[in-house]
Scaffold this active site. Sequence first.
Site, mmCIF file in Angstrom:
data_model
loop_
_atom_site.group_PDB
_atom_site.id
_atom_site.type_symbol
_atom_site.label_atom_id
_atom_site.label_comp_id
_atom_site.label_asym_id
_atom_site.label_seq_id
_atom_site.Cartn_x
_atom_site.Cartn_y
_atom_site.Cartn_z
ATOM 1 N N TYR A 9 2.344 -2.079 9.117
ATOM 2 C CA TYR A 9 2.890 -2.381 10.364
ATOM 3 C C TYR A 9 1.475 -1.892 11.428
ATOM 4 C CZ TYR A 9 5.370 -2.990 14.593
ATOM 5 O OH TYR A 9 5.787 -3.471 15.780
ATOM 6 N N CYS A 10 1.118 -0.516 11.177
ATOM 7 C CA CYS A 10 0.128 -0.093 12.313
ATOM 8 C C CYS A 10 -0.975 0.558 11.320
ATOM 9 C CB CYS A 10 0.733 0.573 13.361
ATOM 10 S SG CYS A 10 -0.731 1.440 14.060
#
Lengths: 379, 79
Positions: free
Chosen positions: B16-17
Amino acid sequence: MTRRIIIVGGGVAGTMVANRLAKSLENEVYSGELEVVLIGNTGKHIYQPGFLFMAFNEGFLEQFAREEKYLLHPKVNFVMDAARHIDVDRKRVITGKQSFDYDFLVIATGSYPDMESVPGLAAGGHTFYTPEGAERLRHEILNFQGGTLLVTIDVPHKCPVAPLEFIFMADDYYRETGIRNKVKLKYTYPIGRVHSLEPVAKWAVKEFEKRGIEYEVFFNLEKVDPEKKIAYNMDGSEHPYDLLIAIPAHRGARVIQDSGLGDEDGFIPTDRYSLKMEGQDCVYVIGDATDLPVSKAGSTAHYEADVVVKNLISELKGLPATHRYNGKAFCFIETGLNEATYITFNYKQPPQPVPPSEMLHWFKLSYNEMYWLSARGIL
Amino acid sequence: MSEVNITKTIDARGSYCPGPLMELVKAIKRGQVGDVYELLSSDNGSAKDVPEWVNKMGHELVYCREEGDFWRIAVKKTK
Ligand SMILES: Cc1cc2nc3c(=O)[nH]c(=O)nc-3n(C[C@H](O)[C@H](O)[C@H](O)COP(=O)(O)OP(=O)(O)OC[C@H]3O[C@@H](n4cnc5c(N)ncnc54)[C@H](O)[C@@H]3O)c2cc1C
């Protein structure tokens, strides 16, 4: 027989784990059933977010540093020496002077910004990601008379919001000193938006436009000419600067590579939920040292420490390690010298910044002080 | 297309990040001219973000295809 847990690295993650373990298992550590050993290569514990404040002359290193031995629970055996080799097959850590066997190992050796990762950068650029770098940069920022201040960002790096905070603080700083009209602030980012998280990028662009901060996306620093003061993007374009501030690619600690434990950048393959090193039953990895797809941040280290400590306690008591890390992170973002916002997110939920306020800025400043309670394992 | 020699596959599914593209950027910066990096991403944004980045930076998109619930994208480092 005494069982031994070794923690390598006395930064945010290592210190929290050591203190919480000793506190939670006080009976065992006092009776000698359990020994908690923390191997750290420095006696000073430095709160890294302080570097940002140092760069703008809002504080000095002493304010953000404490003696590690005074932060630790009295029953943590602090060995101040660099780990030279970690042998996971023999369950042993070798330092410059000694060798320690362990039952469980926690690797918390962090990451460091590698100014050598781009040719010419070390000579031509500055960084506020190290204490020496922040001190050097402070001179430049305070003596800057005007010109182009260029910020470049490489991956991977820790604290993904610190570069944004930096540029907003620079904007405020030069407004306050009255020379903002002579300073061109330029922010760059490697991909097609100004931050990897879309909601943060959208919010930041609005701020940039409001404040007259220039920005360029798809900017991947490839080399720097320190004499001509030109930064080169991967696409071949030239970017002249007067003051270059880089957040260079980070690497894992040298001992990780020397021990053959990490990937090519020195980060350790880690199970994203259990936080165990891949393929190893008795080794946990925590903080910046992991290869997890989460921000490298103190808050991440903090939430991970909760999981690792609970699982270690379970395992010591003969129970399965059932606690799982869900990717949680929380970051305050200074949006100037007097305002801040925050984001929180995990593996599944995206972040959404709230409107900046003075109150959140005061929260961040308060946390700068409360951090020491977190490190002690109290908060 | 099946003749492509993949230097390394980066499995960024569920990431996601900082995001799958960041993983690819990291690999390309480290790699040698001629290397081909294959990225697996479950993030739909990658199908747009990655080709855009590759194009801007002057590298070569070898393929970008959907496979069940993820994308398989290969990029050749050209300079
Ligand atoms: C400018 C800046 C601003 C930041 N702002 C924020 C913020 O606002 N919020 C946030 O959550 N995070 C922030 N961070 C990120 C945060 O500081 C780091 O992510 C965090 O410190 C990671 O913790 P760690 O324990 O994994 O690594 P570290 O805290 O870096 O600790 C690693 C320790 O291991 C030691 N070590 C390394 N090798 C060895 C060895 N061989 N033997 C023994 N010891 C060794 C190191 O000396 C160090 O003490 C910021 C960072 C910077 C630079």
